[in-house]
Design a protein around this motif. Structure first.
Motif, PDB file in Angstrom:
ATOM      1  N   SER A 198       0.737  -1.121   0.006  1.00  0.00           N
ATOM      2  CA  SER A 198       0.060   0.091  -0.045  1.00  0.00           C
ATOM      3  C   SER A 198       0.845   1.317   0.133  1.00  0.00           C
ATOM      4  CB  SER A 198      -0.892   0.064   1.252  1.00  0.00           C
ATOM      5  OG  SER A 198      -1.747  -0.941   1.318  1.00  0.00           O
ATOM      6  N   LEU A 199       1.851   1.098  -0.622  1.00  0.00           N
ATOM      7  CA  LEU A 199       3.061   2.366  -0.630  1.00  0.00           C
ATOM      8  C   LEU A 199       2.703   3.443  -1.422  1.00  0.00           C
ATOM      9  CD1 LEU A 199       5.802   3.210   0.644  1.00  0.00           C
ATOM     10  CD2 LEU A 199       6.812   2.087  -1.395  1.00  0.00           C
ATOM     11  N   LYS A 200       2.657   4.603  -1.240  1.00  0.00           N
ATOM     12  CA  LYS A 200       2.790   5.570  -2.053  1.00  0.00           C
ATOM     13  C   LYS A 200       4.134   6.470  -1.615  1.00  0.00           C
ATOM     14  CE  LYS A 200       0.818   8.373  -5.250  1.00  0.00           C
ATOM     15  NZ  LYS A 200       0.825   7.887  -6.768  1.00  0.00           N
ATOM     16  N   VAL A 201       4.807   6.977  -2.575  1.00  0.00           N
ATOM     17  CA  VAL A 201       6.065   7.608  -2.557  1.00  0.00           C
ATOM     18  C   VAL A 201       5.954   8.954  -2.899  1.00  0.00           C
ATOM     19  CG1 VAL A 201       8.624   7.754  -2.860  1.00  0.00           C
ATOM     20  CG2 VAL A 201       7.316   5.517  -2.690  1.00  0.00           C
ATOM     21  N   PHE A 202       6.594   9.912  -2.345  1.00  0.00           N
ATOM     22  CA  PHE A 202       6.374  11.217  -2.753  1.00  0.00           C
ATOM     23  C   PHE A 202       7.995  11.995  -2.410  1.00  0.00           C
ATOM     24  CE2 PHE A 202       5.329  12.076   1.637  1.00  0.00           C
ATOM     25  CZ  PHE A 202       6.030  13.308   2.074  1.00  0.00           C
ATOM     26  N   ASP A 203       8.341  13.105  -3.237  1.00  0.00           N
ATOM     27  CA  ASP A 203       9.458  13.609  -3.181  1.00  0.00           C
ATOM     28  C   ASP A 203       9.154  15.094  -2.321  1.00  0.00           C
ATOM     29  OD1 ASP A 203      11.318  11.981  -4.307  1.00  0.00           O
ATOM     30  OD2 ASP A 203      10.542  12.931  -6.352  1.00  0.00           O
ATOM     31  N   ILE A 204       9.958  15.475  -1.212  1.00  0.00           N
ATOM     32  CA  ILE A 204       9.784  16.620  -0.388  1.00  0.00           C
ATOM     33  C   ILE A 204       9.876  17.864  -1.516  1.00  0.00           C
ATOM     34  CG2 ILE A 204      10.969  17.906   1.345  1.00  0.00           C
ATOM     35  CD1 ILE A 204      12.030  15.363   2.391  1.00  0.00           C
ATOM     36  N   ALA A 205       8.798  18.644  -1.137  1.00  0.00           N
ATOM     37  CA  ALA A 205       8.956  20.064  -1.835  1.00  0.00           C
ATOM     38  C   ALA A 205       8.457  20.002  -3.076  1.00  0.00           C
ATOM     39  CB  ALA A 205      10.354  20.719  -2.075  1.00  0.00           C
ATOM     40  N   LYS A 206       7.745  18.760  -3.477  1.00  0.00           N
ATOM     41  CA  LYS A 206       6.891  18.490  -4.839  1.00  0.00           C
ATOM     42  C   LYS A 206       5.534  17.995  -4.353  1.00  0.00           C
ATOM     43  CE  LYS A 206      10.948  17.411  -7.645  1.00  0.00           C
ATOM     44  NZ  LYS A 206      11.477  16.332  -8.563  1.00  0.00           N
ATOM     45  N   ALA A 207       4.665  17.861  -5.311  1.00  0.00           N
ATOM     46  CA  ALA A 207       3.207  17.536  -5.122  1.00  0.00           C
ATOM     47  C   ALA A 207       3.040  15.839  -4.648  1.00  0.00           C
ATOM     48  CB  ALA A 207       2.779  17.820  -6.551  1.00  0.00           C
ATOM     49  N   LEU A 208       2.260  15.853  -3.814  1.00  0.00           N
ATOM     50  CA  LEU A 208       1.919  14.610  -3.302  1.00  0.00           C
ATOM     51  C   LEU A 208       0.238  14.468  -3.728  1.00  0.00           C
ATOM     52  CD1 LEU A 208       1.592  11.951  -1.766  1.00  0.00           C
ATOM     53  CD2 LEU A 208       1.233  13.299   0.250  1.00  0.00           C
ATOM     54  N   THR A 209       0.196  13.361  -4.481  1.00  0.00           N
ATOM     55  CA  THR A 209      -1.158  13.120  -5.147  1.00  0.00           C
ATOM     56  C   THR A 209      -1.780  11.883  -4.928  1.00  0.00           C
ATOM     57  OG1 THR A 209      -0.843  14.905  -6.933  1.00  0.00           O
ATOM     58  CG2 THR A 209      -2.578  13.271  -7.202  1.00  0.00           C
ATOM     59  N   LEU A 210      -2.753  11.977  -4.081  1.00  0.00           N
ATOM     60  CA  LEU A 210      -3.407  10.418  -3.781  1.00  0.00           C
ATOM     61  C   LEU A 210      -4.689  10.600  -4.509  1.00  0.00           C
ATOM     62  CD1 LEU A 210      -3.006  10.433   0.199  1.00  0.00           C
ATOM     63  CD2 LEU A 210      -1.498   9.531  -1.790  1.00  0.00           C
ATOM     64  N   GLY A 211      -5.069   9.283  -5.266  1.00  0.00           N
ATOM     65  CA  GLY A 211      -6.036   9.073  -6.092  1.00  0.00           C
ATOM     66  C   GLY A 211      -6.548   7.789  -5.362  1.00  0.00           C
ATOM     67  N   CYS A 212      -8.225   7.776  -5.575  1.00  0.00           N
ATOM     68  CA  CYS A 212      -8.810   6.668  -5.100  1.00  0.00           C
ATOM     69  C   CYS A 212     -10.211   6.462  -5.925  1.00  0.00           C
ATOM     70  CB  CYS A 212      -9.325   7.076  -3.676  1.00  0.00           C
ATOM     71  SG  CYS A 212      -9.575   5.449  -2.685  1.00  0.00           S
ATOM     72  N   ASN A 213      -9.841   5.716  -6.971  1.00  0.00           N
ATOM     73  CA  ASN A 213     -11.096   5.629  -8.027  1.00  0.00           C
ATOM     74  C   ASN A 213     -12.269   4.764  -7.545  1.00  0.00           C
ATOM     75  OD1 ASN A 213     -12.308   6.184 -10.327  1.00  0.00           O
ATOM     76  ND2 ASN A 213     -11.470   4.270 -11.385  1.00  0.00           N
ATOM     77  N   ILE A 214     -13.462   5.495  -7.757  1.00  0.00           N
ATOM     78  CA  ILE A 214     -14.698   4.466  -7.352  1.00  0.00           C
ATOM     79  C   ILE A 214     -15.022   3.933  -8.716  1.00  0.00           C
ATOM     80  CG2 ILE A 214     -16.919   4.505  -6.697  1.00  0.00           C
ATOM     81  CD1 ILE A 214     -16.326   6.805  -5.032  1.00  0.00           C
ATOM     82  N   THR A 215     -14.865   2.395  -8.656  1.00  0.00           N
ATOM     83  CA  THR A 215     -15.322   1.538  -9.861  1.00  0.00           C
ATOM     84  C   THR A 215     -16.586   1.441  -9.992  1.00  0.00           C
ATOM     85  OG1 THR A 215     -15.205  -0.331  -8.272  1.00  0.00           O
ATOM     86  CG2 THR A 215     -12.929   0.377  -9.429  1.00  0.00           C
ATOM     87  N   GLN A 216     -17.746   1.548  -9.315  1.00  0.00           N
ATOM     88  CA  GLN A 216     -19.028   1.559  -9.563  1.00  0.00           C
ATOM     89  C   GLN A 216     -19.789   2.985  -9.720  1.00  0.00           C
ATOM     90  OE1 GLN A 216     -21.224  -0.800  -6.846  1.00  0.00           O
ATOM     91  NE2 GLN A 216     -19.604  -2.447  -7.247  1.00  0.00           N
TER      92      GLN A 216
END
Length: 265
Positions: free
Chosen positions: A18-36
């Motif tokens: 369940s890993l999401k990696v981001f770089d400091i000072a850059k954008a962090l984008t989390l997406g959670c698509n709904i399939t229905q």
């Protein structure tokens, strides 16, 4: 339960952890698509608390309902943590293990300390930013994860283990490249640990004296050469002077004899 889990599709970098990696000072984008299909609303939380109630995130994030995204435009290492996207109507949620990539640098005050005299104390501080960095050191061709009799590794004021490398009395053999290497879950995934290198040059404690003595020897030799040349030049001049006087003496002798002959006549 399996059906509900498939209802949400997070944009993991590594789904197994369940890993999401981001770089400091850059954008962090989390997406959670709904399939229905349906009029469902996503809710976002960090470490079990709604993101709108977290003071450190105030005015720093935006939620795009249509795109099912949560975005921090300029992320800090403290933004790492456990994030959750959920659909309250259905009681379903998925979690992200958000990790900040590691960044390392040497303390600025140490950049000028790369030229050090034998016997002095060496301290190198590798400052690491990111989530739970693990630091090791490469000195020449040797890797150090713990202290030895000669090299001591200590944690710094921020609690990062092995962040400081200390040699109490440096020797000429310690002249080498010193590389600080930092790893965490993010670098294990990307395969690119953070590294920074500095070259430590060690001068012998008598090096300055040897240079001074070398200059003195050069001056003495130069003076000796000048004296020898002067003596040879003076000797040559004396010999040439003696040679020039001999014909005059012969001429004087000849005139003396001619005078005597006149008197006899």
């Amino acid at each position: 339960m399996g059906h509900l889990e498939e209802f949400l599709k997070p944009n993991y970098d590594h789904a197994v952890t369940s890993l999401k990696v981001f770089d400091i000072a850059k954008a962090l984008t989390l997406g959670c698509n709904i399939t229905q299909e349906g009029n469902y609303e996503l809710s976002w939380a960090k470490d079990g608390k709604n993101v709108s109630e977290i003071e450190s995130l105030k005015d720093r994030f935006k939620i795009l309902p249509a795109e099912r995204k949560f975005i921090i435009s300029r992320a800090l290492d403290t933004d790492a943590g456990q994030y959750t996207c959920s659909v309250p109507q259905l009681g379903v949620s998925r979690s992200f293990n958000v990790v900040a990539n590691v960044v390392v640098k040497f303390e600025s005050t140490e950049i000028g300390k790369t030229n050090i005299v034998e016997g002095e104390r060496l301290t190198l501080h590798c400052i690491a930013y990111g989530t739970d960095p693990k630091i090791s050191w490469i000195v020449g061709n040797n890797t150090y994860n713990a202290s030895t009799d000669h090299i001591v590794l200590e944690e710094d004021e921020r609690g990062v283990e092995n962040a400081k490398l200390i040699i109490e009395s440096i020797t000429l053999d310690d002249y080498a490249d010193y590389t600080c290497t930092a790893r965490n879950n993010a670098t294990d995934f990307t395969g690119k640990p953070a590294q920074v290198l500095i070259t430590v040059r060690v001068r012998g404690k008598y090096a300055a004296l040897y240079v001074f003595l070398g200059i003195i020897v050069e001056v003495v030799l130069l003076c000796a050469i000048i004296l020898i040349c002067e003596k040879r030049r003076n000797k040559t001049e004396i010999e040439e002077s003696d040679t020039d006087q001999s014909p005059d003496q012969n001429k004087n002798g000849y005139h003396g004899n001619e005078s005597e002959l006149r008197q006899r006549k």
